[in-house]
Design a protein around this motif. Structure first.
Motif, PDB file in Angstrom:
ATOM      1  N   ALA A   4      -6.393  -6.387 -12.021  1.00 25.66           N
ATOM      2  CA  ALA A   4      -4.935  -6.271 -12.018  1.00 25.66           C
ATOM      3  C   ALA A   4      -4.321  -6.929 -10.794  1.00 25.66           C
ATOM      4  O   ALA A   4      -3.216  -7.445 -10.845  1.00 25.66           O
TER       5      ALA A   4
ATOM      6  N   LEU B 254      -3.775   3.378 -12.251  1.00 23.81           N
ATOM      7  CA  LEU B 254      -5.244   3.239 -12.237  1.00 23.81           C
ATOM      8  C   LEU B 254      -5.752   2.217 -13.244  1.00 23.81           C
ATOM      9  O   LEU B 254      -6.828   1.650 -13.066  1.00 23.81           O
TER      10      LEU B 254
ATOM     11  N   ASP C   9     -11.077  -2.743 -12.692  1.00 24.01           N
ATOM     12  CA  ASP C   9      -9.717  -2.791 -13.236  1.00 24.01           C
ATOM     13  C   ASP C   9      -8.694  -3.040 -12.136  1.00 24.01           C
ATOM     14  O   ASP C   9      -7.758  -3.815 -12.319  1.00 24.01           O
TER      15      ASP C   9
ATOM     16  N   SER D  58      -7.656   2.133 -15.591  1.00 24.43           N
ATOM     17  CA  SER D  58      -8.835   2.615 -16.319  1.00 24.43           C
ATOM     18  C   SER D  58      -8.529   3.949 -16.974  1.00 24.43           C
ATOM     19  O   SER D  58      -7.933   4.814 -16.347  1.00 24.43           O
TER      20      SER D  58
ATOM     21  N   GLY E 118     -10.648   4.032  -7.827  1.00 27.40           N
ATOM     22  CA  GLY E 118      -9.533   3.130  -8.084  1.00 27.40           C
ATOM     23  C   GLY E 118      -8.567   3.073  -6.910  1.00 27.40           C
ATOM     24  O   GLY E 118      -8.091   2.008  -6.522  1.00 27.40           O
ATOM     25  N   GLN E 119      -8.334   4.243  -6.325  1.00 21.78           N
ATOM     26  CA  GLN E 119      -7.413   4.327  -5.190  1.00 21.78           C
ATOM     27  C   GLN E 119      -7.966   3.568  -3.978  1.00 21.78           C
ATOM     28  O   GLN E 119      -7.247   2.835  -3.307  1.00 21.78           O
TER      29      GLN E 119
ATOM     30  N   LYS F 257      -7.567  -0.128  -4.452  1.00 20.20           N
ATOM     31  CA  LYS F 257      -6.200  -0.603  -4.208  1.00 20.20           C
ATOM     32  C   LYS F 257      -5.894  -0.639  -2.717  1.00 20.20           C
ATOM     33  O   LYS F 257      -5.237  -1.544  -2.221  1.00 20.20           O
ATOM     34  N   GLU F 258      -6.414   0.383  -1.997  1.00 15.34           N
ATOM     35  CA  GLU F 258      -6.172   0.435  -0.561  1.00 15.34           C
ATOM     36  C   GLU F 258      -6.841  -0.757   0.134  1.00 15.34           C
ATOM     37  O   GLU F 258      -6.253  -1.389   1.006  1.00 15.34           O
TER      38      GLU F 258
ATOM     39  N   ASN G  74       0.818  -1.207   0.000  1.00 18.63           N
ATOM     40  CA  ASN G  74       0.000   0.000   0.000  1.00 18.63           C
ATOM     41  C   ASN G  74       0.854   1.261   0.000  1.00 18.63           C
ATOM     42  O   ASN G  74       0.592   2.202  -0.735  1.00 18.63           O
TER      43      ASN G  74
ATOM     44  N   ASP H 114     -15.827  10.058  -7.864  1.00 16.97           N
ATOM     45  CA  ASP H 114     -14.568  10.363  -8.538  1.00 16.97           C
ATOM     46  C   ASP H 114     -13.890   9.045  -8.942  1.00 16.97           C
ATOM     47  O   ASP H 114     -13.504   8.262  -8.085  1.00 16.97           O
ATOM     48  N   PRO H 115     -13.753   8.805 -10.262  1.00 19.67           N
ATOM     49  CA  PRO H 115     -13.176   7.528 -10.697  1.00 19.67           C
ATOM     50  C   PRO H 115     -11.765   7.295 -10.160  1.00 19.67           C
ATOM     51  O   PRO H 115     -11.418   6.165  -9.796  1.00 19.67           O
ATOM     52  N   ALA H 116     -10.970   8.358 -10.097  1.00 23.32           N
ATOM     53  CA  ALA H 116      -9.599   8.182  -9.603  1.00 23.32           C
ATOM     54  C   ALA H 116      -9.624   7.728  -8.147  1.00 23.32           C
ATOM     55  O   ALA H 116      -8.867   6.855  -7.734  1.00 23.32           O
ATOM     56  N   ARG H 117     -10.552   8.325  -7.382  1.00 25.07           N
ATOM     57  CA  ARG H 117     -10.665   7.939  -5.980  1.00 25.07           C
ATOM     58  C   ARG H 117     -11.168   6.509  -5.845  1.00 25.07           C
ATOM     59  O   ARG H 117     -10.713   5.756  -4.988  1.00 25.07           O
TER      60      ARG H 117
ATOM     61  N   GLU I 161     -18.334   5.215 -13.717  1.00 26.39           N
ATOM     62  CA  GLU I 161     -17.362   6.021 -12.982  1.00 26.39           C
ATOM     63  C   GLU I 161     -16.911   5.341 -11.700  1.00 26.39           C
ATOM     64  O   GLU I 161     -15.872   5.671 -11.156  1.00 26.39           O
TER      65      GLU I 161
ATOM     66  N   ASN J 216     -15.976   0.652 -13.259  1.00 27.40           N
ATOM     67  CA  ASN J 216     -14.834   0.317 -14.120  1.00 27.40           C
ATOM     68  C   ASN J 216     -13.472   0.453 -13.428  1.00 27.40           C
ATOM     69  O   ASN J 216     -12.666  -0.472 -13.499  1.00 27.40           O
ATOM     70  N   PRO J 217     -13.203   1.568 -12.753  1.00 26.51           N
ATOM     71  CA  PRO J 217     -11.887   1.637 -12.111  1.00 26.51           C
ATOM     72  C   PRO J 217     -11.694   0.595 -11.013  1.00 26.51           C
ATOM     73  O   PRO J 217     -10.595   0.062 -10.858  1.00 26.51           O
TER      74      PRO J 217
END
Lengths: 336, 431
Positions: free
Chosen positions: B130, A237, B126, A239, B97-98, B101-102, A40, B92-95, B119, B122-123
């Motif tokens: 991954a 990301l 993904d 995406s 995804g983040q 991962k977290e 992380n 927020d798509p970036a959030r 929104e 998809n992230p």
């Protein structure tokens, strides 16, 4: 004794030697990051590297070349898009991620001929218009399918650990290279020109500084740098949704980091990026209030600390950690 | 509920950062901390931001799910305790995804559930694909999930870990044809499809099918989201006398268009106004005032659905009523959809026999065939291995009966996608 004391032009001093040495040590320590940081933290620090790139690039543009752009997300998005396109064309995915910034940088060269003719507010808005245009054009690509976007699924072929470490190292390498480039530029002959333009464009032109060429150099560097940040963000990301990458929020972040850290200083944006990263990590989950807080602190900084944290510190105490400038000192016989 | 959890979250984060260097050694600790009998499930949805209305009812659904799982989940004789870690994507798509991962990296989740719009979904999908973490998702057109993440038609599915059940263009087609045959019209359809992902996908796939089914389609071409003047399109629909109207706009655009259409006299000649994407939730409809009465819509869940939630055993009607009792707000279709995600997800965990083994869970997902609050979820017979199309049911917003607490009511008017869903009323002409 009555004669004027000899004056020495000085670049390095004890503090800057110590600072550069510890910076190099820090970079070496960071290079081994994936071996001792957990998954992380490795991911998060990769994001920090991206923020540092963004802040340093916007600072080079606005702080040194005096080009205030609110459209840097154009290059951020194009960087990610170029990586998607290259990877789709069958190029190795990591090579695609590395090539994307170079392509965007090259593409920004002809754009600079148009953009740099605009001045002040015109340039800021012109860049925003360009960002919207870039966004809409990317949307027209059948591969991207409008706002639906696509994903860099070629990355899924790598094991998570390998990918994470690769992303980290590439981000670290690009950050070091780009910030290092700014450092070298500032120390070079061009650096003197850049700082002269920052202080007063007309005066610089009057003493023979090639204002346009210097600005173009910075413009292209900032474009390639933001594209690198975009392609790195895509690598973490996976995406790609155009709306996310071409969002003006990226430029807002750049402005925040630079303003808080110190516009027009070398160290400021790096400090700003670290501060932004810490704030995001702690308060990011609190949603709307986090954004309100970000906006409010940017406002307070521009009102009460317009030179940012680092700018204020240098003004008050004369500290320069990075030897990017020169200082005049009285002769060695009598250190002040 | 969300308040206390986010405060706790905040304290946790703040102390984590204060802990500073101590964190460096933490990951190894995290990995061993999860005992063999505890399952961690991540859940990401939009609670705040522009997509907030999708997540509005999620805390309610979560409370029911947590209650049902309070005594743990029995898988093949072993009882596992279940922790659901819910996160707000903030639209927020970036959030999104983040956060994914977290959850994967530092919480070590075994399974991810995610819902509502590309929104968010998809992230997160993904990130899971991954990282090799099984992930189940719903509520976004499956074409945008499958092709929108880089899968190519004709090529084998590139996804090993992510699965999605939701409606697609074909479901819309079946629903619309059935809905539009309920009234006698001149079968001329005026379409207003934006030049965005949904609009273009619908234009490309739905229009040819509608023409084959005997409808005349009048398409003035794509418009950009945020357009403020629709006079040209309205004039065209009027001159062609389009008695059926169909659109896939974002909510603010529909409000603009529909008011202009009313001013310019088009709404008077419309018999069926079929709107999609906008008009999922009662509050956006109420904002239109009397222009919302008799707008036709399509829903992915309704309180009259015949299916109970398989995880909690609660009937669809009780789900809706419970929400109205707890929050004082009108029920919405996302309640059942979020519930169905937990239904299907936990069924897959049970079927896997080894919910802590990611490959076993992914395999169970690929073979999942179960009935949830929204109906059958079946990954064994989908158009692609990772996709299970879900039904979409024709419905209509009507003026609520006098004395009702809310101004509008959503009634089911057709069931071509799922004949078990009871039809509540006959489609009324718009005007």
């Amino acid at each position: 004794m009555t004669q004027a004391q000899p004056i020495v032009v000085q670049r390095w001093n004890v503090l800057s030697i110590a600072a550069v040495t510890s910076l190099v040590a820090l970079l070496v320590a960071l290079a081994f990051g994936p071996t001792y940081l957990g998954p992380n933290l490795t991911d998060r620090i990769t994001t920090l590297f991206i923020y540092v790139i963004l802040a340093a690039m916007w600072n080079a543009l606005a702080g040194y070349a005096g080009l205030v752009s609110v459209g840097q997300q154009a290059f951020f998005g194009l960087g990610a898009y170029a990586a998607i396109r290259l990877s789709n064309a069958g190029i190795n995915v990591y090579l695609a991620l590395a090539l994307a910034p170079l392509i965007v940088g090259a593409a920004s060269f002809p754009l600079s001929a148009l953009a740099l003719r605009l001045r002040g507010g015109e340039f800021a808005i012109g860049m925003w218009v360009f960002a919207e245009l870039a966004h809409l054009s990317v949307n027209l690509d059948g591969l991207v399918q409008g706002e639906t976007g696509t994903s860099l699924i070629a990355l899924s072929a790598f094991a998570p650990d390998v990918r994470r470490a690769c992303n980290y190292w590439i981000a670290l390498a690009l950050m070091t290279a780009l910030v290092g480039l700014v450092f070298v530029l500032l120390r070079s002959r061009t650096g003197a020109a850049i700082q002269a333009i920052r202080d007063n464009e007309e005066a610089a032109a009057s003493v023979g500084v090639r204002v346009f060429a210097t600005k173009r150099l910075i413009f292209v560097l900032a474009a390639a740098g933001c594209a690198a940040a975009g392609s790195l963000t895509l690598s973490t990301l996976i995406s790609f949704q155009p709306k996310t990458y071409f969002s003006v929020q990226w430029t807002a972040y750049m402005i925040f980091m630079t303003l808080v850290g110190g516009l027009g200083t070398f160290e400021g944006p790096i400090i700003g990026a670290v501060i932004f990263f810490v704030i995001e990590t702690i308060f990011g989950a609190s949603g709307v209030w986090y954004l309100v807080g970000l906006g409010a602190s940017a406002l307070l900084f521009s009102l009460f600390l317009p030179r940012g944290i680092w700018g204020t510190l240098t003004d008050r105490f004369g500290i320069h950690l990075m030897p990017v400038g020169y200082r005049l000192r009285f002769g060695s016989g009598e250190p002040r | 509920m969300p308040n206390t959890s986010s405060r706790r979250e905040f304290v946790k984060r703040a102390s984590a950062v204060a802990g500073g260097a101590a964190l460096v050694g933490a990951p190894a600790f995290w990995e061993t901390a999860g005992a063999a009998e505890a399952i961690k499930v991540g859940f990401i949805s939009p609670l705040t931001g522009p997509l907030g209305s999708f997540g509005e009812s999620d805390p309610y659904v979560l409370s029911l799910v947590r209650k049902a799982l309070a005594k743990g989940l029995n898988v093949g004789g072993t009882t596992y305790s279940v922790t659901i870690l819910d996160r707000d994507s903030q639209s927020d798509p970036a959030r999104a995804g983040q956060l994914a991962k977290e959850l994967i990296n530092s919480q070590g989740i075994d399974f991810m559930l995610v819902t509502s719009t590309p929104e968010v979904v998809n992230p997160v999908s993904d990130a899971c694909e991954a990282a090799g973490v099984p992930c189940l998702s719903t509520v976004m057109p499956w074409e945008a999930w499958y092709f929108g993440r880089g899968a190519k038609p004709g090529a084998p599915s590139p996804f090993k870990w992510t699965y999605h059940f939701s409606f697609g263009v074909k479901n819309f087609f079946d629903c619309y044809v059935s809905q539009w045959h309920e009234l006698s019209t001149n079968k001329k359809v005026g379409v207003l499809y934006p030049n965005d992902a949904d609009g273009n996908a619908i234009r490309e796939h739905l229009i040819p099918d509608l023409q084959k089914a005997g409808f005349t389609v009048v398409d003035p071409g794509g418009y950009e989201d945020g357009t403020t003047d629709y006079s040209a399109q309205i004039a065209k629909y009027k001159s062609e006398n389009c008695q059926i109207f169909n659109t896939f706009p974002i909510p603010p655009d529909f409000a603009t268009f529909w008011r202009q259409a009313a001013q310019q006299g088009y709404t008077k000649m419309v018999k069926i106004a079929q709107i999609a994407k906008t008009g999922l939730f009662p509050d956006t409809m109420e904002a239109l005032g009397s222009l919302a009465y008799n707008l036709a819509s399509a829903c992915y869940w309704h309180r009259n659905f015949p299916y109970p939630s398989s995880l909690t055993g609660i009937s669809s009607r009780e789900l809706a009523d419970g929400y109205e009792r707890t929050t004082g707000k009108q029920w919405n279709q996302q309640i059942g959809a979020t519930m169905s995600l937990f239904d299907a997800g936990f069924q897959a965990l049970k079927n896997s026999g080894a919910p802590k083994t990611k490959a076993a869970v992914a395999k169970a997902l690929s073979r999942l065939k179960t009935t949830t609050a929204v109906g059958v979820v079946d990954f064994t017979s989908g158009p692609f291995p990772n996709v299970s199309p879900a039904s979409i049911i024709g419905s209509q917003w009507v003026k609520a009966a006098p004395g009702s607490k809310h101004p509008l009511d959503l009634v089911i008017t057709e069931h071509a996608n799922d004949a078990k869903v009871p039809i509540g009323a006959k489609l009324r002409p718009f005007s």
